[in-house]
Write a protein that holds these residues in place. Structure first.
Motif, PDB file in Angstrom:
ATOM      1  N   THR A 141      73.388 -14.501 -89.717  1.00 52.57           N
ATOM      2  CA  THR A 141      72.735 -15.777 -90.011  1.00 52.57           C
ATOM      3  C   THR A 141      72.245 -15.815 -91.454  1.00 52.57           C
ATOM      4  O   THR A 141      72.440 -16.814 -92.156  1.00 52.57           O
ATOM      5  CB  THR A 141      71.555 -16.019 -89.045  1.00 52.57           C
ATOM      6  N   GLU A 142      71.620 -14.745 -91.908  1.00 55.08           N
ATOM      7  CA  GLU A 142      71.121 -14.694 -93.286  1.00 55.08           C
ATOM      8  C   GLU A 142      72.254 -14.808 -94.291  1.00 55.08           C
ATOM      9  O   GLU A 142      72.162 -15.534 -95.272  1.00 55.08           O
ATOM     10  CB  GLU A 142      70.331 -13.412 -93.530  1.00 55.08           C
ATOM     11  N   THR A 147      74.154 -20.032 -99.914  1.00 53.57           N
ATOM     12  CA  THR A 147      75.145 -20.793-100.665  1.00 53.57           C
ATOM     13  C   THR A 147      75.516 -20.085-101.967  1.00 53.57           C
ATOM     14  O   THR A 147      76.538 -20.377-102.555  1.00 53.57           O
ATOM     15  CB  THR A 147      74.646 -22.220-100.971  1.00 53.57           C
ATOM     16  N   ASP A 148      74.647 -19.180-102.414  1.00 52.59           N
ATOM     17  CA  ASP A 148      74.957 -18.417-103.624  1.00 52.59           C
ATOM     18  C   ASP A 148      74.361 -17.025-103.475  1.00 52.59           C
ATOM     19  O   ASP A 148      73.403 -16.828-102.727  1.00 52.59           O
ATOM     20  CB  ASP A 148      74.403 -19.115-104.875  1.00 52.59           C
ATOM     21  N   PRO A 149      74.942 -16.044-104.156  1.00 49.98           N
ATOM     22  CA  PRO A 149      74.442 -14.667-104.016  1.00 49.98           C
ATOM     23  C   PRO A 149      73.027 -14.548-104.572  1.00 49.98           C
ATOM     24  O   PRO A 149      72.655 -15.266-105.504  1.00 49.98           O
ATOM     25  CB  PRO A 149      75.412 -13.820-104.818  1.00 49.98           C
TER      26      PRO A 149
END
Length: 153
Positions: A141-142, A147-149
């Motif tokens: 889930t995490e 959406t971005d590292p």
């Protein structure tokens, strides 16, 4: 404190990858006598559990590209394990279904894979199995929610 290369056994991502690699090797070995690869098995399993699933969804579920899934489906179709409609009823998606030989082979393959899964978790109590599923689910889930590292620490 960041682990050094010598401490990879303490890096959860590395340990997960080792577990995945060991699991995949066992599954490949168990499926080889049946003439199946892990992606082919995953495809058959997904088709049985989710009738009407699209090729794109099959690819995602089997962790392969759409191009690879197309090759997987062609191979399964050539062996008479699945059928694909010649034309899509609507849009571009051509329905894929398991044939009776596909259902029989999947039953054999599923038994072999279930045995490997049981072997993998044999040393865990029922509570630990549930905890492991919970912890891995939270990790997924995490990671899938990002959406971005993250920025480097």
């Amino acid at each position: 404190m960041r682990p050094t290369m010598g401490d990879l056994g303490e890096v959860i991502g590395y340990v997960l990858k080792r577990a995945q690699s060991a699991l995949r090797a066992q599954i490949d070995e168990a499926l080889r006598p049946l003439g199946l690869t892990a992606p082919q098995y995953a495809c058959l399993e997904l088709l049985q559990r989710t009738p009407g699933i699209s090729s794109s969804e099959l690819a995602r579920g089997a962790f392969v590209t759409r191009q690879t899934m197309n090759a997987v489906l062609i191979g399964l179709q050539d062996r008479g394990l699945v059928t694909r409609a010649d034309e899509a009823p609507s849009g571009r998606a051509r329905p894929v279904t398991l044939t009776e030989p596909g259902v029989r082979l999947l039953a054999e393959a599923s038994g072999r894979v279930a045995t490997i899964n049981e072997l993998m978790i044999a040393g865990l109590t029922d509570a630990e199995r549930l905890d492991l599923l919970d912890y891995l689910g939270r990790c997924i889930t995490e990671l899938e929610g990002r959406t971005d590292p993250p920025a480097p620490a």
